[in-house]
Design a protein around this motif. Structure first.
Motif, PDB file in Angstrom:
ATOM      1  N   ASN A 216      10.995   6.180   5.010  1.00 37.47           N
ATOM      2  CA  ASN A 216      11.984   5.146   5.325  1.00 37.47           C
ATOM      3  C   ASN A 216      11.369   3.746   5.409  1.00 37.47           C
ATOM      4  OD1 ASN A 216      14.493   6.671   5.702  1.00 37.47           O
ATOM      5  ND2 ASN A 216      13.385   7.657   7.376  1.00 37.47           N
ATOM      6  N   TYR A 217      10.063   3.673   5.529  1.00 39.34           N
ATOM      7  CA  TYR A 217       9.381   2.379   5.645  1.00 39.34           C
ATOM      8  C   TYR A 217       9.698   1.532   4.419  1.00 39.34           C
ATOM      9  CZ  TYR A 217       5.533  -0.211   7.972  1.00 39.34           C
ATOM     10  OH  TYR A 217       4.769  -1.101   8.688  1.00 39.34           O
ATOM     11  N   ALA A 218      10.026   0.267   4.637  1.00 41.30           N
ATOM     12  CA  ALA A 218      10.393  -0.622   3.539  1.00 41.30           C
ATOM     13  C   ALA A 218      10.063  -2.051   3.923  1.00 41.30           C
ATOM     14  CB  ALA A 218      11.880  -0.479   3.212  1.00 41.30           C
ATOM     15  N   MET A 219      10.117  -2.944   2.937  1.00 39.85           N
ATOM     16  CA  MET A 219       9.734  -4.332   3.162  1.00 39.85           C
ATOM     17  C   MET A 219      10.909  -5.278   2.995  1.00 39.85           C
ATOM     18  SD  MET A 219       5.994  -4.566   1.362  1.00 39.85           S
ATOM     19  CE  MET A 219       6.371  -6.250   0.876  1.00 39.85           C
ATOM     20  N   GLY A 220      10.944  -6.307   3.858  1.00 39.77           N
ATOM     21  CA  GLY A 220      11.950  -7.347   3.794  1.00 39.77           C
ATOM     22  C   GLY A 220      11.313  -8.709   3.584  1.00 39.77           C
ATOM     23  N   LEU A 221      12.170  -9.753   3.531  1.00 38.64           N
ATOM     24  CA  LEU A 221      11.681 -11.085   3.208  1.00 38.64           C
ATOM     25  C   LEU A 221      12.453 -12.164   3.954  1.00 38.64           C
ATOM     26  CD1 LEU A 221       9.602 -12.431   1.214  1.00 38.64           C
ATOM     27  CD2 LEU A 221      11.568 -12.839  -0.287  1.00 38.64           C
ATOM     28  N   LEU A 222      11.690 -13.105   4.509  1.00 45.18           N
ATOM     29  CA  LEU A 222      12.213 -14.352   5.064  1.00 45.18           C
ATOM     30  C   LEU A 222      11.646 -15.501   4.255  1.00 45.18           C
ATOM     31  CD1 LEU A 222      11.208 -13.719   8.797  1.00 45.18           C
ATOM     32  CD2 LEU A 222      13.499 -13.391   7.896  1.00 45.18           C
ATOM     33  N   VAL A 243      13.143  -5.633  -0.104  1.00 46.10           N
ATOM     34  CA  VAL A 243      12.561  -6.090  -1.375  1.00 46.10           C
ATOM     35  C   VAL A 243      11.620  -5.045  -1.981  1.00 46.10           C
ATOM     36  CG1 VAL A 243      12.805  -8.541  -0.870  1.00 46.10           C
ATOM     37  CG2 VAL A 243      10.716  -7.348  -0.150  1.00 46.10           C
ATOM     38  N   LEU A 244      11.173  -4.081  -1.190  1.00 43.33           N
ATOM     39  CA  LEU A 244      10.324  -2.996  -1.693  1.00 43.33           C
ATOM     40  C   LEU A 244      10.601  -1.765  -0.855  1.00 43.33           C
ATOM     41  CD1 LEU A 244       8.016  -2.680  -3.881  1.00 43.33           C
ATOM     42  CD2 LEU A 244       6.419  -2.734  -1.959  1.00 43.33           C
ATOM     43  N   GLN A 245      10.864  -0.646  -1.517  1.00 46.64           N
ATOM     44  CA  GLN A 245      11.181   0.583  -0.796  1.00 46.64           C
ATOM     45  C   GLN A 245      10.725   1.795  -1.597  1.00 46.64           C
ATOM     46  OE1 GLN A 245      15.528   0.993  -0.443  1.00 46.64           O
ATOM     47  NE2 GLN A 245      15.715  -0.543  -2.040  1.00 46.64           N
ATOM     48  N   THR A 246      10.857   2.966  -1.008  1.00 44.03           N
ATOM     49  CA  THR A 246      10.389   4.208  -1.618  1.00 44.03           C
ATOM     50  C   THR A 246      10.907   4.378  -3.043  1.00 44.03           C
ATOM     51  OG1 THR A 246      10.039   5.442   0.424  1.00 44.03           O
ATOM     52  CG2 THR A 246      10.685   6.723  -1.500  1.00 44.03           C
ATOM     53  N   CYS A 247      10.016   4.808  -3.918  1.00 43.08           N
ATOM     54  CA  CYS A 247      10.385   5.164  -5.282  1.00 43.08           C
ATOM     55  C   CYS A 247      10.315   6.684  -5.404  1.00 43.08           C
ATOM     56  CB  CYS A 247       9.457   4.505  -6.293  1.00 43.08           C
ATOM     57  SG  CYS A 247       9.827   4.960  -8.008  1.00 43.08           S
ATOM     58  N   TYR A 248      11.463   7.331  -5.284  1.00 41.51           N
ATOM     59  CA  TYR A 248      11.492   8.791  -5.349  1.00 41.51           C
ATOM     60  C   TYR A 248      11.174   9.294  -6.756  1.00 41.51           C
ATOM     61  CZ  TYR A 248      13.487   8.811  -0.665  1.00 41.51           C
ATOM     62  OH  TYR A 248      13.674   8.644   0.683  1.00 41.51           O
ATOM     63  N   GLU A 249      11.518   8.500  -7.779  1.00 37.60           N
ATOM     64  CA  GLU A 249      11.324   8.933  -9.158  1.00 37.60           C
ATOM     65  C   GLU A 249       9.858   9.216  -9.472  1.00 37.60           C
ATOM     66  OE1 GLU A 249      12.224   7.388 -13.742  1.00 37.60           O
ATOM     67  OE2 GLU A 249      12.775   6.126 -12.023  1.00 37.60           O
ATOM     68  N   TYR A 250       8.973   8.362  -8.974  1.00 35.78           N
ATOM     69  CA  TYR A 250       7.541   8.523  -9.263  1.00 35.78           C
ATOM     70  C   TYR A 250       6.734   8.915  -8.031  1.00 35.78           C
ATOM     71  CZ  TYR A 250       8.598   6.407 -13.760  1.00 35.78           C
ATOM     72  OH  TYR A 250       9.114   6.139 -14.998  1.00 35.78           O
ATOM     73  N   GLY A 251       7.381   9.131  -6.901  1.00 38.61           N
ATOM     74  CA  GLY A 251       6.693   9.687  -5.749  1.00 38.61           C
ATOM     75  C   GLY A 251       5.773   8.735  -5.013  1.00 38.61           C
ATOM     76  N   ILE A 252       6.234   7.486  -4.815  1.00 39.73           N
ATOM     77  CA  ILE A 252       5.487   6.533  -3.984  1.00 39.73           C
ATOM     78  C   ILE A 252       6.374   6.244  -2.777  1.00 39.73           C
ATOM     79  CG2 ILE A 252       4.343   4.293  -3.851  1.00 39.73           C
ATOM     80  CD1 ILE A 252       3.019   6.155  -5.807  1.00 39.73           C
ATOM     81  N   TYR A 253       5.949   6.700  -1.594  1.00 42.31           N
ATOM     82  CA  TYR A 253       6.828   6.750  -0.426  1.00 42.31           C
ATOM     83  C   TYR A 253       6.390   5.784   0.674  1.00 42.31           C
ATOM     84  CZ  TYR A 253       8.070  11.128  -2.707  1.00 42.31           C
ATOM     85  OH  TYR A 253       8.455  12.072  -3.628  1.00 42.31           O
ATOM     86  N   GLY A 254       7.380   5.121   1.264  1.00 45.32           N
ATOM     87  CA  GLY A 254       7.137   4.264   2.424  1.00 45.32           C
ATOM     88  C   GLY A 254       6.222   3.091   2.168  1.00 45.32           C
ATOM     89  N   PRO A 255       6.437   2.316   1.099  1.00 45.44           N
ATOM     90  CA  PRO A 255       5.563   1.163   0.854  1.00 45.44           C
ATOM     91  C   PRO A 255       5.761   0.091   1.916  1.00 45.44           C
ATOM     92  CG  PRO A 255       7.476   1.035  -0.579  1.00 45.44           C
ATOM     93  CD  PRO A 255       7.569   2.360   0.140  1.00 45.44           C
ATOM     94  N   GLY A 256       4.669  -0.498   2.360  1.00 42.34           N
ATOM     95  CA  GLY A 256       4.813  -1.541   3.375  1.00 42.34           C
ATOM     96  C   GLY A 256       3.493  -2.024   3.910  1.00 42.34           C
TER      97      GLY A 256
END
Length: 314
Positions: A216-222, A243-256
């Motif tokens: 669920n970890y994801a990135m936002g922007l101010l 602005v950046l979140q998990t890509c289930y298609e290629y298996g990269i989870y919780g970017p942040g």
């Protein structure tokens, strides 16, 4: 191009700084949370094979003797500083997550040499859980930017900014810029944390991370105009979507928990972040070591706004 291969494995909260000496400096949370590790290399690609130097280790007991989190290395006002969060030993607080923020300093030209001096706690005037400090200079003012709990606001942490009197002391009261409020920021935990600053195209951008540190970890922007009063919350615009979140298609989870650095050309902005490559975490997620450091170039749209894309695509 898929960026499915980590730059450095088992390094969370990654921070890469390109210094005027031409070297890239890397630090991150180590899986044991017991030390500050720094490495340097002339290129980003050489950082994985560069020797990792333990520049500071936690004491065995006391107020900053547990869970060293998210170190960042900065060169401020002629000296090197590492900002980090640490928790007291449990015999003091009897609770695990009671982090406060600290700084160590090195006056050597090369921070892998010389002595690191403990500068003490960065006191924000609010005695609550806090972490993820970063610094930046704008119009001659050094700013401190971090995440902290407000007992009156639901959630684990909000984002705050304050000017600094010295690289280890604040000059003014904290100003809150953002709190968890959107659905994507409150999955598992109500969190705004891990701020990072980027200046470009007449704007000051602050990226940050939200929600629990799983998929669920994801990135936002101010962002704010570069001529605005950065201590005025009204000067900042907050995107409602991540602005950046998990890509289930290629298996990269919780970017942040990202940072920004520059490519070898000195101009291309590189996005540095951690992510996992699987979701089924065995045991306590806190001690799972498999948040890896990834790096990819940031893109820009016609309005001069950053385009983060997907964590699996360059």
């Amino acid at each position: 191009m898929h960026t499915l291969t980590p730059l450095i494995e088992q390094r969370a909260d990654p921070f890469i700084y390109k210094h005027s000496d031409g070297y890239y400096y890397f630090t991150a949370s180590v899986p044991e949370y017991d030390r500050i590790e720094v490495r340097r290399a002339p290129t980003i690609a050489e950082l994985p094979s560069a020797p990792a130097v333990d520049v500071w280790r936690k004491p065995d007991s006391g107020p900053y003797s547990e869970l060293l989190w998210a170190p960042e290395i900065h060169f401020n006002q002629g000296a090197w500083y590492v900002y980090f969060a640490a928790a007291p030993s449990r015999e003091i607080k009897h609770k695990l997550f009671q982090h406060r923020m600290y700084a160590v300093r090195n006056t050597s030209p090369n921070p892998l040499e010389g002595e690191w001096e403990f500068m003490g706690q960065i006191d924000t005037g609010i005695d609550t859980f806090c972490l993820d400090a970063t610094t930046f200079t704008h119009d001659g003012v050094l700013y401190y930017l971090w995440a902290q709990k407000d007992e009156a606001i639901e959630g684990n942490s909000n984002l705050y900014i304050a000017p600094m009197a010295t690289p280890w002391q604040l000059k003014g009261p904290p100003v809150m810029l953002s709190k968890p409020e959107f659905g994507w920021e409150i999955r598992g935990f109500w969190v705004n944390e891990g701020p990072s600053v980027l200046k470009r195209n007449g704007k000051i951008f602050i990226s940050y991370s939200a929600s629990a540190t799983d998929e669920n970890y994801a990135m936002g922007l101010l962002w704010a105009d570069e001529n605005a009063d950065l201590l005025d919350p009204a000067a900042w615009t907050k995107l409602a979507e991540p602005v950046l979140q998990t890509c289930y298609e290629y298996g990269i989870y919780g970017p942040g928990h990202n940072s920004f650095t520059y490519g070898e050309d000195g101009d291309t902005v590189m996005l540095v972040y951690h992510a996992r490559t699987y979701t089924e975490i065995v045991g306590d997620p806190l001690w799972n070591p498999d948040r890896h450091t990834f790096v990819k170039p940031l893109r820009w749209d016609e309005q001069g706004m950053p385009v983060f894309g997907r964590p699996s695509l360059a």
